[in-house]
Structures are given as structure tokens and as C-alpha cells.
Motif scaffolding. Sequence first.
Motif, PDB file in Angstrom:
ATOM      1  N   THR A 137       0.851  -1.189   0.000  1.00 23.48           N
ATOM      2  CA  THR A 137       0.000   0.000   0.000  1.00 23.48           C
ATOM      3  C   THR A 137       0.887   1.239   0.000  1.00 23.48           C
ATOM      4  O   THR A 137       2.091   1.165   0.311  1.00 23.48           O
ATOM      5  N   LEU A 138       0.296   2.383  -0.311  1.00 25.51           N
ATOM      6  CA  LEU A 138       1.066   3.615  -0.280  1.00 25.51           C
ATOM      7  C   LEU A 138       1.531   3.969   1.133  1.00 25.51           C
ATOM      8  O   LEU A 138       2.699   4.364   1.303  1.00 25.51           O
ATOM      9  N   PRO A 139       0.711   3.822   2.165  1.00 25.09           N
ATOM     10  CA  PRO A 139       1.230   4.080   3.522  1.00 25.09           C
ATOM     11  C   PRO A 139       2.410   3.178   3.890  1.00 25.09           C
ATOM     12  O   PRO A 139       3.349   3.621   4.561  1.00 25.09           O
ATOM     13  N   ALA A 143       6.201   4.423   4.901  1.00 26.56           N
ATOM     14  CA  ALA A 143       6.903   3.952   6.100  1.00 26.56           C
ATOM     15  C   ALA A 143       8.246   3.328   5.744  1.00 26.56           C
ATOM     16  O   ALA A 143       9.264   3.569   6.416  1.00 26.56           O
ATOM     17  N   TYR A 144       8.284   2.552   4.656  1.00 29.91           N
ATOM     18  CA  TYR A 144       9.528   1.911   4.229  1.00 29.91           C
ATOM     19  C   TYR A 144      10.545   2.966   3.786  1.00 29.91           C
ATOM     20  O   TYR A 144      11.742   2.879   4.108  1.00 29.91           O
ATOM     21  N   ALA A 145      10.069   3.979   3.049  1.00 29.16           N
ATOM     22  CA  ALA A 145      10.970   5.031   2.574  1.00 29.16           C
ATOM     23  C   ALA A 145      11.548   5.835   3.738  1.00 29.16           C
ATOM     24  O   ALA A 145      12.719   6.237   3.699  1.00 29.16           O
ATOM     25  N   ALA A 174       4.581  13.597   1.903  1.00 28.82           N
ATOM     26  CA  ALA A 174       4.813  12.438   2.769  1.00 28.82           C
ATOM     27  C   ALA A 174       6.043  12.599   3.645  1.00 28.82           C
ATOM     28  O   ALA A 174       6.217  11.849   4.612  1.00 28.82           O
ATOM     29  N   GLY A 175       6.919  13.532   3.303  1.00 27.17           N
ATOM     30  CA  GLY A 175       8.148  13.709   4.065  1.00 27.17           C
ATOM     31  C   GLY A 175       9.137  12.585   3.860  1.00 27.17           C
ATOM     32  O   GLY A 175       9.781  12.117   4.803  1.00 27.17           O
ATOM     33  N   ILE A 176       9.266  12.139   2.611  1.00 28.85           N
ATOM     34  CA  ILE A 176      10.178  11.037   2.311  1.00 28.85           C
ATOM     35  C   ILE A 176      11.165  11.469   1.233  1.00 28.85           C
ATOM     36  O   ILE A 176      11.006  12.514   0.595  1.00 28.85           O
ATOM     37  N   ASP A 177      12.170  10.632   1.007  1.00 32.08           N
ATOM     38  CA  ASP A 177      13.161  10.910  -0.025  1.00 32.08           C
ATOM     39  C   ASP A 177      13.297   9.676  -0.911  1.00 32.08           C
ATOM     40  O   ASP A 177      13.372   8.548  -0.420  1.00 32.08           O
ATOM     41  N   MET A 178      13.306   9.909  -2.220  1.00 36.82           N
ATOM     42  CA  MET A 178      13.550   8.849  -3.190  1.00 36.82           C
ATOM     43  C   MET A 178      14.440   9.425  -4.277  1.00 36.82           C
ATOM     44  O   MET A 178      14.406  10.624  -4.565  1.00 36.82           O
ATOM     45  N   LEU A 179      15.239   8.564  -4.907  1.00 40.35           N
ATOM     46  CA  LEU A 179      16.193   8.982  -5.922  1.00 40.35           C
ATOM     47  C   LEU A 179      15.515   9.054  -7.282  1.00 40.35           C
ATOM     48  O   LEU A 179      14.892   8.093  -7.728  1.00 40.35           O
ATOM     49  N   HIS A 180      15.655  10.186  -7.964  1.00 42.04           N
ATOM     50  CA  HIS A 180      15.049  10.392  -9.278  1.00 42.04           C
ATOM     51  C   HIS A 180      15.942   9.824 -10.375  1.00 42.04           C
ATOM     52  O   HIS A 180      17.126  10.142 -10.464  1.00 42.04           O
ATOM     53  N   ALA A 240      -5.668   6.339   0.974  1.00 38.09           N
ATOM     54  CA  ALA A 240      -4.305   6.092   1.458  1.00 38.09           C
ATOM     55  C   ALA A 240      -3.762   7.259   2.268  1.00 38.09           C
ATOM     56  O   ALA A 240      -2.604   7.227   2.698  1.00 38.09           O
ATOM     57  N   GLY A 241      -4.587   8.284   2.474  1.00 42.71           N
ATOM     58  CA  GLY A 241      -4.182   9.404   3.304  1.00 42.71           C
ATOM     59  C   GLY A 241      -3.668  10.615   2.562  1.00 42.71           C
ATOM     60  O   GLY A 241      -3.141  11.553   3.171  1.00 42.71           O
TER      61      GLY A 241
END
Length: 322
Positions: A137-139, A143-145, A174-180, A240-241
Amino acid sequence: MDLKRRALALAGLGLAMPALAQPRFPSRPITITVPSPAGGGTDYAARLIAEPLGQILGQPVVVENRPGGNDVVGLMAVARAQPDGHALLMGYCGTMAGRAAIGGTGGISTTNDFLPIGQVSDTPQLIVSHPSLPVKTLPELVAYAKANPSKISYASAGSGSMHHLGTELLKSRAGIDMLHVPYRGTGETISDLIAGRVQFYMNSPPPLVALLRDGKVRGLCVSSNERHPGLPELPSAAEAGFRDLPLNVWFALFAPKDVPAETRQQLTNALQKTLQDENLRRRAFEAGSLVSFATPEQTTQRLNKEIEGWKATAQQANIKAE
């Protein structure tokens, strides 16, 4: 006939000549330029309408893919074409609004160099992950990120695309970071997504639905407040919030700015009639695309509003044209 009468007769004939010389539209095949490679959502939208639109107009409508330069090659080809209605552009919101917002369309202005014929479709994006990620799920992905910062890579079709701006907006909320990881087109993106070289992606449904059903990607949600009627098993982003994400993907048909008003109206009428066909709507629905006609005026308003909205997102995420 005296000289005066002869002069008047010739003058009248001269006045009539331009009217007689006006060619009937369309007088030859029409080309819809897709400024990206085959296989993506823009290509799908163009090919969805090409044949039935041609039947209504009485001339073949052909689709030509002209990728390159973050879509600028295709944009330029249509903007500089003879503005007689025979050269059209299938515009993708990620290019017309997203890339325009970051100055990523070269010397072309998506608002000044084109006129909308009408909107073709308006569809929530699918938000998916690679099955190797331990999330369903997106939540769970959020959490994983958060627990694994910068370990998730996400794909896009380049700076300013909806995949890029949309994911950056999601990251911010969401306050997360992912690599583009930017790509040149959907085909390359899909290959690396299936292989697991990138783990997160969002796009319009047509390129992803078959992969979703085959288990090659995992659907987390759709980007809208409501569930997608063709994919009712997937939750909405609101569930999903994440309510009110402005991430719907739309495609619209455009013409060069100086196209005659009567030609533009003829094209708009033909497009609207094309999109009323139930078989066309059913085929689009089965592919995950929601046909939705909007007038030229409505399309212009949406384009201007989204450019301003994406400017704010780009500024916050420090996104600049490549």
C-alpha cells in the motif's frame, strides 16, 4: 460593354476570386504528431482517436512519433507547421503544463504557440512499485521510505514530466526521499521498472494495466480522491491518506496558433463527435483511460492553472529544465 461596366465586372470577379480559391478543409491527410516514442500514454491517446477522427473528417489521420529534446522536437515541428489544420499535436499535460512550468520547452510556448482543439481524456495515474519492495500500500511505502531514506529509486520521463513533478509533490507531502532516475520515454522506463532497476513509478493506466494484471508491478493506489472505475480493486489516494493530489493525466489535441477559426471549430466538432463513440470509450476504459472531452476554452483554463501550480512545486523541489 462600355469601359466603366467592364471595370466593374472585372472588379467583381477579382473580389470573388479569393473566396473561390479557399481550399476545402481537410484537403489532404492530417498528421497528429506525438512528441515522444511509441508505446506511451500520449501515443495511445493519438492512436485511439486517429482512425475514427479521420472517418468523420473524410481524410486519413496518421500518427507520427517525433521524440527528442524532452518533447521539444515534436512541439517545434507542429508550432512551425503550416497553420491550416493538417498538422496537429497530441499534447500531454506533463509537457504542456509541467515542462512549461520549469521552462523546459525550449523556445516554444505551450500557451502562445498552440491553440487547443479539445481535451481527449482525463485519468488518474496508477501509483505502482516493483514486487521486490516489501510494501503493498502507499502508507507502507511511505513507512519503508522513511526507514530506508534514498534507497528507493523512482522513474520519470525527464524533468517536468508528470511522473517527476507528481512524485516530488508526493515526496513533499509524505516527508520522504527517493532517488530520481529520468528516462527518455515510457518504453525504457517500463523495461527498467520490470527489471527492478527502479522501484517506484506513476503513470497513466494504459502502459501499466497489463503489467499490473500480470503481476510484474504492484498497484499501490490511484492518484485521485475516488477509485478508478476500471480498477476498482485499487484504493484511491484519499483512502491512502493523500487527498486532493492534482495528479490526473490528461491529453488534448492542439493546433498551431494561427489556424483559421472555422477550421479549428470543424476540428473541435469532429473531435467531440469522435469521443462520443461508445466503442471508442469502451476500448479506452478497458485500457484504463477515461475519455473526457473538454472545450478549447476549458482546456486553456486548465492548462494555465496547472502551469502556475507546477511552478510552485518546481520551486519548492528546486526542479529546473535539463
